[in-house]
Scaffold this active site. Sequence first.
Site, PDB file in Angstrom:
ATOM      1  CE  LYS A 215      -2.813 -16.258   3.938  1.00 48.85           C
ATOM      2  NZ  LYS A 215      -3.369 -17.182   2.983  1.00 48.85           N
ATOM      3  CD  GLU A 221       6.624  -5.089  -3.061  1.00 50.82           C
ATOM      4  OE1 GLU A 221       6.543  -5.878  -2.094  1.00 50.82           O
ATOM      5  OE2 GLU A 221       6.879  -5.449  -4.230  1.00 50.82           O
ATOM      6  N   GLY A 276      -4.801 -14.324  -0.459  1.00 49.90           N
ATOM      7  CA  GLY A 276      -4.656 -12.866  -0.605  1.00 49.90           C
ATOM      8  C   GLY A 276      -5.649 -12.253  -1.577  1.00 49.90           C
ATOM      9  NE  ARG A 277      -4.897 -15.799  -6.805  1.00 47.92           N
ATOM     10  CZ  ARG A 277      -3.860 -16.400  -6.240  1.00 47.92           C
ATOM     11  NH1 ARG A 277      -3.021 -15.714  -5.504  1.00 47.92           N
ATOM     12  NH2 ARG A 277      -3.652 -17.689  -6.416  1.00 47.92           N
ATOM     13  CD  GLU A 362      -0.840 -13.432  -7.097  1.00 49.01           C
ATOM     14  OE1 GLU A 362      -1.653 -13.417  -6.156  1.00 49.01           O
ATOM     15  OE2 GLU A 362       0.139 -12.661  -7.142  1.00 49.01           O
ATOM     16  CG  HIS A 393     -12.630   7.739 -27.944  1.00 49.73           C
ATOM     17  ND1 HIS A 393     -13.113   8.314 -29.091  1.00 49.73           N
ATOM     18  CD2 HIS A 393     -13.694   7.533 -27.139  1.00 49.73           C
ATOM     19  CE1 HIS A 393     -14.430   8.476 -28.970  1.00 49.73           C
ATOM     20  NE2 HIS A 393     -14.801   8.000 -27.789  1.00 49.73           N
ATOM     21  CE  LYS A 511       6.622 -11.917  -3.442  1.00 43.36           C
ATOM     22  NZ  LYS A 511       5.742 -12.531  -2.449  1.00 43.36           N
TER      23      LYS A 511
HETATM   24  O1  F6P Z   1       3.595 -11.501  -4.292  1.00 45.30           O
HETATM   25  C1  F6P Z   1       2.278 -11.892  -4.505  1.00 45.30           C
HETATM   26  C2  F6P Z   1       1.469 -11.806  -3.250  1.00 45.30           C
HETATM   27  O2  F6P Z   1       1.842 -12.814  -2.373  1.00 45.30           O
HETATM   28  C3  F6P Z   1      -0.006 -11.866  -3.542  1.00 45.30           C
HETATM   29  O3  F6P Z   1      -0.464 -13.136  -3.716  1.00 45.30           O
HETATM   30  C4  F6P Z   1      -0.562 -11.152  -2.368  1.00 45.30           C
HETATM   31  O4  F6P Z   1      -1.882 -10.717  -2.586  1.00 45.30           O
HETATM   32  C5  F6P Z   1       0.412 -10.023  -2.225  1.00 45.30           C
HETATM   33  O5  F6P Z   1       1.657 -10.570  -2.598  1.00 45.30           O
HETATM   34  C6  F6P Z   1       0.499  -9.404  -0.870  1.00 45.30           C
HETATM   35  O6  F6P Z   1       0.823 -10.336   0.107  1.00 45.30           O
HETATM   36  P1  F6P Z   1       0.642 -10.005   1.634  1.00 45.30           P
HETATM   37  O7  F6P Z   1      -0.789  -9.771   1.910  1.00 45.30           O
HETATM   38  O8  F6P Z   1       1.193 -11.192   2.365  1.00 45.30           O
HETATM   39  O9  F6P Z   1       1.459  -8.766   1.928  1.00 45.30           O
END
Ligand code: F6P
Length: 550
Positions: A215, A221, A276-277, A362, A393, A511
Site C-alpha cells: 500500500k 521488507e 492493508g488487512r 492489528e 495432537h 520499525k
Molecule cells: O507494519 C504493519 C503494516 O503496515 C500492516 O498494517 C500492513 O498490512 C503491512 O505493514 C504492509 O504494509 P504495506 O502494504 O504498506 O507494505
Amino acid sequence: MAITSSTPFRLDHLPAWHELSIHRTEIATQHMRDWFSSPSSQSRVERFSLSAAGLYLDYSKNRITDKTITLLAQLARDCDVVARRDAMWHGAPVNTSENRAALHIALRAPDDSAFRYLPNSVSDMVRSSLARMRKFAYAVRDGTWPGAIGKRIRHIVNIGIGGSDLGPRMVCDALTPFGSPQLTMHFIANIDATELARTLPQLDAEATLVVVCSKTFTTMETMTNAHTLRTWFIEQGIPEQEVGQHFVAVSNHVDAALAFGITRNHVFEFGEWVGGRYSLWSPIGLSIMLYLGPEHFDALLAGAHAMDQHFHDAPLEANMPVLLALIGIWYRNFFDAQTLSIAPYTDALLHLPPYLQQLDMESNGKSMQIDGRPVAWQTAPVIWGQPGSNGQHAYFQMLHQGTSLVPVDFIAVLTPQYPYDTHHRKLLANCFAQSQALMLGGSIDTSVQAKSSLAAQRCFEGNRPSNTLLIDALTPERMGALIALYEHKVFVQATIWHINPFDQWGVELGKTLSFAIEPALVSLDLLTHGTHDASTESLIRRAAAALNQT
Ligand code: F6P
C-alpha cells in the site's frame, strides 16, 4: 444511551454491562451439559444457530442463555453498533486517527447493486480497477502478456507483507483446486531471506512475473525483497532495460512505484480508504485473480458481498458477525478469556489463523479509545490455532484440561476438496467430537477401582465453549463470506470497545528503532555508547561481531 463526544465513554458504566456482570455470576455455576440434557435442548440448537451467505453457525455450545444474548445485544445497541456500521457503509471517516473511510465493502459491491450511499468516484474507481485487473489477468493466463523474452508466464511471485501477503497467500492456498495448473504461485514476505532463497531456484526468470504489493510502497521488507528480485532477473540474463516487463506493482502510492522503476501501465492503484488487512478484495488481490481467474475472483467478491448484505440487513440477534463478536466480548470481558483459538478442520485453511491474527490483533489490539482516553476494559484476545486434527495432537490437551478458559472457533467443510471419503469422515468426526468433549466433559475412567488420583487426572470438567462454523464446500464464494464474517466481527467488537480498528500505530515504534540499529550492525563505529539501553547495545555488539566474521 447514545455515545456523544462530550461525554467520556465508559463501557463498563453502561447499564447492559452492569447487568451482564450480574448475569455472569448467575451463570457461573451452570453447566452446559445440563442445558443439553434438558428436553428443550433441540430448541436450544435451533435458537442458537443460524445460516448466512452459505455459512452455518452453531453457537449453542456456549455459556449463554437467551438472557445473555438479549443483554449482549442491548450492549451493542448502547454502543451504537448500528449507527457505526451505517457510518462505515456511507463512507464516513470511521478511521478517525487517519481521517479515512474504510470501504472494503465497496470493493465487493457488485456493479449493478448501486452501492447506494457512496460518491461515484469510489464506485468508478472500483469498477475501473477491476476492469484493468481482469484484462491483465486474462492476458497473463492466456499467454498474450509474456515475459521480456516472449516466454509465457508460469510463475507468479507475490512480494508483500502483512495485509499485502496474508490474504492473497491464504486465498490462493485455500482454493488451489480452482487455480490455474499452468501457474505456480510463490509468496515472499519476510526480510529473513529463507523464503526468498528457497523460492529462487524454483523459478524460470523468463517465465516469472513479480507482483510487488505494498500500500505504502515503502515497507522495508517488501522493498528489499523487490530489489533483490530485480537484481536476480539481471543475473539470470534478462536485459536490464527489459526487467520491467517482469514486474507489476500494486500500491496506493503510485509515485513510489514509479520511482522503483515500474512503468505506469504496470501499476495497479487503489484508494486510501482500503486498509492493508482489508485489502485482498482490491488490486492487492491481483495474485489471487491471476491464479484463480477473474470469474473465481468475482465469486470471492460475491461471497463477501453476501455476508456484507447479511451484516447490513439482519437484526442484531440474528446477525452472524454480530453474534460472533458478542460471544467474543462475553468471554473476553466477563470470563477474562485471554485468547481465542481458531481450529479450521482442513489444511486448506492453514493460513487462516495467521490471517485472523493480523485482522483481529492489528485491528483491536489497542488500549486507547478513539478519543485518546485509556480503555478500562480488555480488548483483543490473542488469536492462535492451527488446522485440526493436527492441533488435537499438540495443544488440545490444554484446551480440555488447562487452567485457562480458551473459547474455540471450529470451522469444518462438509464436502472435501479431494475425494478421500474415509479421511473426510474421520476428520469431521474428530471436529464434532472435540467441541462435544469440551462442552460435555466427563471421565474416561470407567473403572470404579481406579485410584482416585488417577481418576481425577482422567476427568474433564467440560463447560468449555466453542462455536462451530460449517461450510458446505470451500469455494471462492464461501471463502469470501468467511473472511467478511470475521472482518465484520472485528468491527463490531471495536465499536463496543470504543477503539479504532483501522489504524495500527503500535507497529511504528519498532520499525523506527530498527533504522537506528541497522547501521551499527554494518559497522560498530556507528554505535554511540549510551544511545541504546545496555541490553540492546550488548545484543548489537554480539550480532555485529558474528556478522563481521562471516
Ligand atoms: O507494519 C504493519 C503494516 O503496515 C500492516 O498494517 C500492513 O498490512 C503491512 O505493514 C504492509 O504494509 P504495506 O502494504 O504498506 O507494505
